[in-house]
Design an enzyme around this catalytic site. Structure first.
Site, PDB file in Angstrom:
ATOM      1  N   GLY A  96      41.770  45.584  33.956  1.00  0.00           N
ATOM      2  CA  GLY A  96      40.412  45.351  33.624  1.00  0.00           C
ATOM      3  C   GLY A  96      39.300  46.209  33.752  1.00  0.00           C
ATOM      4  O   GLY A  96      38.350  46.293  32.906  1.00  0.00           O
ATOM      5  N   GLU A 122      39.950  49.023  31.370  1.00  0.00           N
ATOM      6  CA  GLU A 122      39.650  48.286  29.935  1.00  0.00           C
ATOM      7  C   GLU A 122      38.031  48.434  29.790  1.00  0.00           C
ATOM      8  O   GLU A 122      37.607  48.460  28.683  1.00  0.00           O
ATOM      9  CB  GLU A 122      40.231  47.043  29.941  1.00  0.00           C
ATOM     10  CG  GLU A 122      41.725  46.900  29.721  1.00  0.00           C
ATOM     11  CD  GLU A 122      42.451  45.504  29.774  1.00  0.00           C
ATOM     12  OE1 GLU A 122      42.419  45.027  30.748  1.00  0.00           O
ATOM     13  OE2 GLU A 122      43.347  45.363  29.003  1.00  0.00           O
TER      14      GLU A 122
HETATM   15  C1  LIG Z   1      43.399  41.140  31.917  1.00  0.00           C
HETATM   16  C2  LIG Z   1      43.304  41.983  33.071  1.00  0.00           C
HETATM   17  C3  LIG Z   1      44.152  41.938  33.782  1.00  0.00           C
HETATM   18  C4  LIG Z   1      44.333  42.866  35.196  1.00  0.00           C
HETATM   19  O1  LIG Z   1      43.248  43.440  35.233  1.00  0.00           O
HETATM   20  S1  LIG Z   1      45.511  42.591  36.314  1.00  0.00           S
HETATM   21  C5  LIG Z   1      45.003  43.491  37.493  1.00  0.00           C
HETATM   22  C6  LIG Z   1      45.258  45.010  37.560  1.00  0.00           C
HETATM   23  N1  LIG Z   1      44.658  45.758  38.777  1.00  0.00           N
HETATM   24  C7  LIG Z   1      45.649  46.005  39.718  1.00  0.00           C
HETATM   25  O2  LIG Z   1      46.886  45.565  39.539  1.00  0.00           O
HETATM   26  C8  LIG Z   1      45.271  46.623  41.057  1.00  0.00           C
HETATM   27  C9  LIG Z   1      45.261  45.777  42.128  1.00  0.00           C
HETATM   28  N2  LIG Z   1      44.789  46.488  43.338  1.00  0.00           N
HETATM   29  C10 LIG Z   1      45.742  47.415  44.019  1.00  0.00           C
HETATM   30  O3  LIG Z   1      46.901  47.796  43.657  1.00  0.00           O
HETATM   31  C11 LIG Z   1      45.182  48.036  45.203  1.00  0.00           C
HETATM   32  O4  LIG Z   1      44.073  47.154  45.776  1.00  0.00           O
HETATM   33  C12 LIG Z   1      44.600  49.412  45.106  1.00  0.00           C
HETATM   34  C13 LIG Z   1      45.829  50.375  44.939  1.00  0.00           C
HETATM   35  C14 LIG Z   1      43.582  49.480  43.896  1.00  0.00           C
HETATM   36  C15 LIG Z   1      43.966  49.875  46.479  1.00  0.00           C
HETATM   37  O5  LIG Z   1      44.907  49.648  47.343  1.00  0.00           O
HETATM   38  P1  LIG Z   1      44.337  49.595  49.033  1.00  0.00           P
HETATM   39  O6  LIG Z   1      43.519  50.819  49.371  1.00  0.00           O
HETATM   40  O7  LIG Z   1      45.848  49.339  49.974  1.00  0.00           O
HETATM   41  O8  LIG Z   1      43.165  48.310  49.128  1.00  0.00           O
HETATM   42  P2  LIG Z   1      43.590  46.839  49.228  1.00  0.00           P
HETATM   43  O9  LIG Z   1      43.920  46.398  50.723  1.00  0.00           O
HETATM   44  O10 LIG Z   1      44.847  46.594  48.405  1.00  0.00           O
HETATM   45  O11 LIG Z   1      42.383  46.293  48.607  1.00  0.00           O
HETATM   46  C16 LIG Z   1      40.941  46.108  49.377  1.00  0.00           C
HETATM   47  C17 LIG Z   1      40.602  44.467  48.984  1.00  0.00           C
HETATM   48  O12 LIG Z   1      40.435  44.279  47.628  1.00  0.00           O
HETATM   49  C18 LIG Z   1      41.437  43.623  47.138  1.00  0.00           C
HETATM   50  N3  LIG Z   1      41.524  43.791  45.704  1.00  0.00           N
HETATM   51  C19 LIG Z   1      41.970  45.054  45.214  1.00  0.00           C
HETATM   52  N4  LIG Z   1      41.949  44.888  43.812  1.00  0.00           N
HETATM   53  C20 LIG Z   1      42.160  43.512  43.431  1.00  0.00           C
HETATM   54  C21 LIG Z   1      41.984  42.716  42.288  1.00  0.00           C
HETATM   55  N5  LIG Z   1      42.237  43.294  41.313  1.00  0.00           N
HETATM   56  N6  LIG Z   1      41.889  41.533  42.417  1.00  0.00           N
HETATM   57  C22 LIG Z   1      41.533  40.818  43.734  1.00  0.00           C
HETATM   58  N7  LIG Z   1      41.407  41.436  44.711  1.00  0.00           N
HETATM   59  C23 LIG Z   1      41.626  42.662  44.873  1.00  0.00           C
HETATM   60  C24 LIG Z   1      42.607  43.276  48.144  1.00  0.00           C
HETATM   61  O13 LIG Z   1      43.241  42.132  47.795  1.00  0.00           O
HETATM   62  C25 LIG Z   1      41.925  43.610  49.325  1.00  0.00           C
HETATM   63  O14 LIG Z   1      41.270  42.387  49.694  1.00  0.00           O
HETATM   64  P3  LIG Z   1      41.368  42.049  51.475  1.00  0.00           P
HETATM   65  O15 LIG Z   1      40.846  43.223  52.009  1.00  0.00           O
HETATM   66  O16 LIG Z   1      40.543  40.943  51.339  1.00  0.00           O
HETATM   67  O17 LIG Z   1      42.888  41.913  51.490  1.00  0.00           O
END
Ligand code: A1D88
Length: 265
Positions: free
Chosen positions: A118, A121
């Site tokens: 998103g 997007e």
């Molecule tokens: C219609 C639309 C649909 C969609 O958009 S579906 C979602 C698409 N996006 C993703 O799949 C990306 C999800 N996030 C990741 O893959 C990773 O993050 C990253 C690669 C961007 C970064 O990884 P790292 O550096 O290891 O950080 P971290 O510990 O995963 O993230 C820090 C905090 O941010 C939260 N977070 C990250 N992305 C999301 C998200 N999209 N929704 C909810 N929370 C998110 C995590 O959980 C965590 O939180 P805490 O520190 O509490 O464990």
């Protein structure tokens, strides 16, 4: 008229610097993921921007130093219980992205880190994208068993072509900024994407405001139709520009070898 800075948001910050508005999605603890509250607040912010005639351009960026927006909020997505709830969520997100893309002023995404799902997007709904060299862009929804739902399947394919868009969506890979530049996914790569976005916005705002809004409308409507119908839209909107004071000012200024002063009339 309310100054944009005076409006209180939970997950956003909206600042106004003269004619330039800056909307910062601000949930850095969740890498600025778009939960329902944040989507609602973005809609409210866009309404406030439209209602303020002093605003000539909008920049959208992410709070903190890691992300633009890392997607829809996965903890909320995980609660979706049925087909209808999923469809409603996609329609609500699409509605917000449509509001971004149909704003009558230039909208620039300053992509200061991850722009995934998103988040990409949202950036795709903007007119121009400026990315930090460490930004990563992608549509990784298939890794979650989903497909993009906030316009990504449509806007990405229109922007970079179906072949490249399918590669990104089927592999779910995160594209680095330089590669994104090469495929036309972003327009500029800059160490300070917010500063570069400001410079781009200021350059755009030197041009005639009604012409800017009609250029956007012509491109947007043309993308949804045949070349023939799109050319008709272009001719109609070109006709409208000829009725503006700014057209008189722009042509007179050129002929008098002075800088045009546009009033947006
Ligand atoms: C219609 C639309 C649909 C969609 O958009 S579906 C979602 C698409 N996006 C993703 O799949 C990306 C999800 N996030 C990741 O893959 C990773 O993050 C990253 C690669 C961007 C970064 O990884 P790292 O550096 O290891 O950080 P971290 O510990 O995963 O993230 C820090 C905090 O941010 C939260 N977070 C990250 N992305 C999301 C998200 N999209 N929704 C909810 N929370 C998110 C995590 O959980 C965590 O939180 P805490 O520190 O509490 O464990």
């Amino acid at each position: 008229m309310t100054m944009l800075d005076e409006i209180e948001f939970r997950n956003l910050q909206l600042d106004q610097h003269g004619p330039l508005a800056v909307l910062t999605v601000n949930r850095p603890g969740a890498l600025n993921a778009l939960n329902a509250d944040t989507l609602n607040e973005i809609s409210q912010a866009l309404e406030a921007v439209i209602e303020n005639p002093e605003v000539g351009a909008l920049i959208i960026t992410g709070g903190g130093d890691r992300a633009f927006v890392a997607g829809a909020d996965i903890s909320e997505l995980a609660q979706l219980g049925d087909v209808y709830a999923g469809r409603e969520l996609a329609l609500a997100g699409q509605d917000v992205m449509h509001s971004v893309s149909s704003l009558p002023i230039p909208v620039i995404a300053a992509i200061n880190g991850f722009a995934l799902g998103g988040g990409l997007e949202l950036a795709l709904a903007c007119d121009v994208r400026v990315a930090s060299p460490r930004a990563k862009l992608g549509l990784p929804e298939v890794t979650l068993g989903l497909i993009p739902g906030f316009g990504g399947t449509q806007r990405l394919a229109r922007l970079i072509g179906a072949g490249r868009a399918l590669d990104l969506m089927l592999t779910a890979r995160q594209v680095p900024a330089e590669e994104a530049l090469g495929m036309g996914l972003v327009n500029y790569v800059a160490d300070d994407p917010l500063q570069k976005a400001r410079e781009v916005a200021e350059g755009m705002m030197r041009n005639a405001p009604i012409a800017l809004s009609l250029v956007k409308e012509a491109v947007r409507r043309g993308l949804d139709t045949t070349l023939e119908a799109g050319l008709e839209v272009e001719a109609d909107l070109f006709g409208l520009t000829v009725a503006t004071k700014d057209f008189r000012e722009g042509t007179s200024a050129f002929l008098a070898k002075r800088r045009a002063e546009f009033q947006g009339e």
